[in-house]
Design a protein around this motif. Structure first.
Motif, PDB file in Angstrom:
ATOM      1  N   GLY A 133       0.774  -1.226   0.000  1.00  0.00           N
ATOM      2  CA  GLY A 133       0.000   0.000   0.000  1.00  0.00           C
ATOM      3  C   GLY A 133       0.802   1.269   0.000  1.00  0.00           C
ATOM      4  O   GLY A 133       1.397   1.621  -0.982  1.00  0.00           O
ATOM      5  N   MET A 134       0.816   1.979   1.136  1.00  0.00           N
ATOM      6  CA  MET A 134       1.382   3.321   1.222  1.00  0.00           C
ATOM      7  C   MET A 134       2.856   3.305   0.830  1.00  0.00           C
ATOM      8  O   MET A 134       3.625   2.490   1.321  1.00  0.00           O
ATOM      9  CB  MET A 134       1.223   3.850   2.649  1.00  0.00           C
ATOM     10  CG  MET A 134       1.585   5.291   2.787  1.00  0.00           C
ATOM     11  SD  MET A 134       1.095   6.000   4.370  1.00  0.00           S
ATOM     12  CE  MET A 134       2.259   5.256   5.478  1.00  0.00           C
ATOM     13  N   CYS A 135       3.210   4.206  -0.067  1.00  0.00           N
ATOM     14  CA  CYS A 135       4.610   4.288  -0.457  1.00  0.00           C
ATOM     15  C   CYS A 135       4.969   5.740  -0.690  1.00  0.00           C
ATOM     16  O   CYS A 135       4.111   6.589  -0.859  1.00  0.00           O
ATOM     17  CB  CYS A 135       4.880   3.443  -1.697  1.00  0.00           C
ATOM     18  SG  CYS A 135       3.950   3.958  -3.126  1.00  0.00           S
ATOM     19  N   GLY A 136       6.252   5.997  -0.678  1.00  0.00           N
ATOM     20  CA  GLY A 136       6.743   7.357  -0.827  1.00  0.00           C
ATOM     21  C   GLY A 136       7.587   7.713   0.385  1.00  0.00           C
ATOM     22  O   GLY A 136       7.901   6.876   1.216  1.00  0.00           O
ATOM     23  N   GLU A 144      -3.374  13.422   2.552  1.00  0.00           N
ATOM     24  CA  GLU A 144      -4.381  12.372   2.386  1.00  0.00           C
ATOM     25  C   GLU A 144      -3.768  10.978   2.313  1.00  0.00           C
ATOM     26  O   GLU A 144      -4.412   9.990   2.645  1.00  0.00           O
ATOM     27  CB  GLU A 144      -5.285  12.638   1.174  1.00  0.00           C
ATOM     28  CG  GLU A 144      -4.573  12.777  -0.145  1.00  0.00           C
ATOM     29  CD  GLU A 144      -4.185  14.206  -0.496  1.00  0.00           C
ATOM     30  OE1 GLU A 144      -4.164  14.522  -1.691  1.00  0.00           O
ATOM     31  OE2 GLU A 144      -3.891  15.006   0.414  1.00  0.00           O
ATOM     32  N   ILE A 145      -2.508  10.896   1.897  1.00  0.00           N
ATOM     33  CA  ILE A 145      -1.826   9.607   1.870  1.00  0.00           C
ATOM     34  C   ILE A 145      -1.328   9.265   3.277  1.00  0.00           C
ATOM     35  O   ILE A 145      -1.572   8.186   3.798  1.00  0.00           O
ATOM     36  CB  ILE A 145      -0.609   9.640   0.908  1.00  0.00           C
ATOM     37  CG1 ILE A 145      -1.043   9.973  -0.508  1.00  0.00           C
ATOM     38  CG2 ILE A 145       0.167   8.347   0.967  1.00  0.00           C
ATOM     39  CD1 ILE A 145      -1.681   8.855  -1.253  1.00  0.00           C
ATOM     40  N   PHE A 146      -0.630  10.205   3.874  1.00  0.00           N
ATOM     41  CA  PHE A 146       0.021   9.960   5.163  1.00  0.00           C
ATOM     42  C   PHE A 146      -0.974   9.816   6.313  1.00  0.00           C
ATOM     43  O   PHE A 146      -0.860   8.909   7.126  1.00  0.00           O
ATOM     44  CB  PHE A 146       1.011  11.097   5.450  1.00  0.00           C
ATOM     45  CG  PHE A 146       1.858  10.871   6.658  1.00  0.00           C
ATOM     46  CD1 PHE A 146       2.807   9.866   6.665  1.00  0.00           C
ATOM     47  CD2 PHE A 146       1.716  11.654   7.773  1.00  0.00           C
ATOM     48  CE1 PHE A 146       3.601   9.652   7.780  1.00  0.00           C
ATOM     49  CE2 PHE A 146       2.510  11.452   8.900  1.00  0.00           C
ATOM     50  CZ  PHE A 146       3.449  10.445   8.888  1.00  0.00           C
ATOM     51  N   LEU A 147      -1.954  10.694   6.373  1.00  0.00           N
ATOM     52  CA  LEU A 147      -2.874  10.705   7.509  1.00  0.00           C
ATOM     53  C   LEU A 147      -4.126   9.860   7.287  1.00  0.00           C
ATOM     54  O   LEU A 147      -4.594   9.187   8.201  1.00  0.00           O
ATOM     55  CB  LEU A 147      -3.286  12.147   7.844  1.00  0.00           C
ATOM     56  CG  LEU A 147      -2.140  13.074   8.242  1.00  0.00           C
ATOM     57  CD1 LEU A 147      -2.646  14.503   8.394  1.00  0.00           C
ATOM     58  CD2 LEU A 147      -1.487  12.592   9.531  1.00  0.00           C
ATOM     59  N   GLN A 148      -4.653   9.896   6.075  1.00  0.00           N
ATOM     60  CA  GLN A 148      -5.928   9.225   5.824  1.00  0.00           C
ATOM     61  C   GLN A 148      -5.766   7.912   5.070  1.00  0.00           C
ATOM     62  O   GLN A 148      -6.741   7.220   4.839  1.00  0.00           O
ATOM     63  CB  GLN A 148      -6.855  10.171   5.061  1.00  0.00           C
ATOM     64  CG  GLN A 148      -7.122  11.446   5.822  1.00  0.00           C
ATOM     65  CD  GLN A 148      -7.762  12.518   4.942  1.00  0.00           C
ATOM     66  OE1 GLN A 148      -8.061  12.300   3.782  1.00  0.00           O
ATOM     67  NE2 GLN A 148      -7.969  13.682   5.522  1.00  0.00           N
ATOM     68  N   ARG A 149      -4.531   7.604   4.672  1.00  0.00           N
ATOM     69  CA  ARG A 149      -4.230   6.353   3.965  1.00  0.00           C
ATOM     70  C   ARG A 149      -5.083   6.161   2.716  1.00  0.00           C
ATOM     71  O   ARG A 149      -5.537   5.073   2.422  1.00  0.00           O
ATOM     72  CB  ARG A 149      -4.379   5.160   4.895  1.00  0.00           C
ATOM     73  CG  ARG A 149      -3.584   5.275   6.164  1.00  0.00           C
ATOM     74  CD  ARG A 149      -2.617   4.160   6.241  1.00  0.00           C
ATOM     75  NE  ARG A 149      -1.965   4.179   7.554  1.00  0.00           N
ATOM     76  CZ  ARG A 149      -0.681   4.100   7.700  1.00  0.00           C
ATOM     77  NH1 ARG A 149       0.085   3.965   6.666  1.00  0.00           N
ATOM     78  NH2 ARG A 149      -0.144   4.102   8.885  1.00  0.00           N
ATOM     79  N   LYS A 150      -5.305   7.249   1.984  1.00  0.00           N
ATOM     80  CA  LYS A 150      -6.045   7.179   0.726  1.00  0.00           C
ATOM     81  C   LYS A 150      -5.079   6.848  -0.398  1.00  0.00           C
ATOM     82  O   LYS A 150      -3.872   6.987  -0.268  1.00  0.00           O
ATOM     83  CB  LYS A 150      -6.751   8.502   0.454  1.00  0.00           C
ATOM     84  CG  LYS A 150      -7.883   8.780   1.425  1.00  0.00           C
ATOM     85  CD  LYS A 150      -8.673   9.979   0.997  1.00  0.00           C
ATOM     86  CE  LYS A 150      -9.852  10.169   1.947  1.00  0.00           C
ATOM     87  NZ  LYS A 150     -10.656  11.321   1.577  1.00  0.00           N
ATOM     88  N   ALA A 155      -2.976  14.713  -7.795  1.00  0.00           N
ATOM     89  CA  ALA A 155      -2.953  15.803  -6.817  1.00  0.00           C
ATOM     90  C   ALA A 155      -1.930  15.533  -5.713  1.00  0.00           C
ATOM     91  O   ALA A 155      -1.332  16.480  -5.180  1.00  0.00           O
ATOM     92  CB  ALA A 155      -4.343  16.000  -6.203  1.00  0.00           C
ATOM     93  N   CYS A 156      -1.699  14.282  -5.382  1.00  0.00           N
ATOM     94  CA  CYS A 156      -0.689  13.936  -4.373  1.00  0.00           C
ATOM     95  C   CYS A 156       0.711  14.299  -4.864  1.00  0.00           C
ATOM     96  O   CYS A 156       1.535  14.789  -4.099  1.00  0.00           O
ATOM     97  CB  CYS A 156      -0.763  12.452  -4.024  1.00  0.00           C
ATOM     98  SG  CYS A 156      -2.313  11.964  -3.262  1.00  0.00           S
ATOM     99  N   ASP A 157       0.976  14.051  -6.160  1.00  0.00           N
ATOM    100  CA  ASP A 157       2.262  14.457  -6.737  1.00  0.00           C
ATOM    101  C   ASP A 157       2.426  15.962  -6.685  1.00  0.00           C
ATOM    102  O   ASP A 157       3.507  16.474  -6.376  1.00  0.00           O
ATOM    103  CB  ASP A 157       2.368  14.000  -8.202  1.00  0.00           C
ATOM    104  CG  ASP A 157       2.780  12.554  -8.362  1.00  0.00           C
ATOM    105  OD1 ASP A 157       3.112  11.885  -7.358  1.00  0.00           O
ATOM    106  OD2 ASP A 157       2.760  12.088  -9.519  1.00  0.00           O
ATOM    107  N   VAL A 158       1.356  16.696  -6.984  1.00  0.00           N
ATOM    108  CA  VAL A 158       1.409  18.156  -6.957  1.00  0.00           C
ATOM    109  C   VAL A 158       1.686  18.637  -5.538  1.00  0.00           C
ATOM    110  O   VAL A 158       2.489  19.554  -5.326  1.00  0.00           O
ATOM    111  CB  VAL A 158       0.104  18.766  -7.518  1.00  0.00           C
ATOM    112  CG1 VAL A 158       0.102  20.273  -7.357  1.00  0.00           C
ATOM    113  CG2 VAL A 158      -0.057  18.391  -8.985  1.00  0.00           C
ATOM    114  N   SER A 159       1.069  18.016  -4.551  1.00  0.00           N
ATOM    115  CA  SER A 159       1.318  18.361  -3.154  1.00  0.00           C
ATOM    116  C   SER A 159       2.787  18.125  -2.796  1.00  0.00           C
ATOM    117  O   SER A 159       3.436  18.986  -2.179  1.00  0.00           O
ATOM    118  CB  SER A 159       0.418  17.534  -2.247  1.00  0.00           C
ATOM    119  OG  SER A 159       0.696  17.776  -0.892  1.00  0.00           O
ATOM    120  N   SER A 160       3.320  16.991  -3.185  1.00  0.00           N
ATOM    121  CA  SER A 160       4.734  16.687  -2.910  1.00  0.00           C
ATOM    122  C   SER A 160       5.661  17.661  -3.630  1.00  0.00           C
ATOM    123  O   SER A 160       6.672  18.091  -3.079  1.00  0.00           O
ATOM    124  CB  SER A 160       5.057  15.262  -3.357  1.00  0.00           C
ATOM    125  OG  SER A 160       4.301  14.326  -2.645  1.00  0.00           O
TER     126      SER A 160
END
Length: 162
Positions: A133-136, A144-150, A155-160
């Motif tokens: 699952g979670m990677c990065g 949303e990936i780190f806290l909510q495990r979505k 949009a996650c790439d843009v955030s990073s």
């Protein structure tokens, strides 16, 4: 990973990533096998990672990071991400961070380390299949990936990137 043990999803992802051609993305030049190991041969790009340019004094002294050069680095990196996100199927990098942005002495930028990349059309990506699952990199992960495990999105790439 032995080629015989490489699953079909992983091979489809590697094949897809080997077809990516963009001036701001390190290319996969060839796939091969040696001693029963899958070999991925990448484009050579004489450069330093952005992290070293920003935080390693001996390297940063070799670069003039004025406003124009910083804008150019950001622009080229955003062009690479746009290419991936508009690709069909869409490719999400999932580990955008300064150490995965290469910069040469002429300030040409190449995004690298698509090993965590997820192709939208493939339900199981290389890393999510292996690690579940979670990677990065936590420090650069979208909330949303780190806290909510979505699941990862463009949009996650843009955030990073931000």
């Amino acid at each position: 990973m032995l080629r015989g043990q490489t699953d079909k999803v992983t091979m489809r992802e590697i094949t897809l990533l080997s077809q990516i051609r963009h001036p701001n993305i390190v290319s996969i030049m060839a796939l091969g096998e040696s001693d029963q190991q899958l070999q991925i041969i990448m484009e050579y790009f004489a450069s330093f990672c952005l992290y070293s340019i920003l935080f390693d004094k001996t390297i940063s002294e070799q670069f003039t990071l004025d406003q124009d050069n910083m804008k150019s680095i950001a622009h080229q990196n955003s062009m690479a991400l746009t290419y991936l996100h508009l690709h069909s199927p869409q490719i999400i990098h999932r580990d955008v961070k300064p150490s995965n942005v290469l910069v040469n002495r002429n300030f040409l930028v190449k995004l690298c380390d698509l090993g965590l990349g997820k192709c939208e059309m493939l339900q199981n990506s290389l890393v999510s299949t292996i690690k579940g699952g979670m990677c990065g990199t936590h420090m650069y992960m979208a909330p949303e990936i780190f806290l909510q495990r979505k699941g990862a999105t463009a949009a996650c790439d843009v955030s990073s990137f931000g």
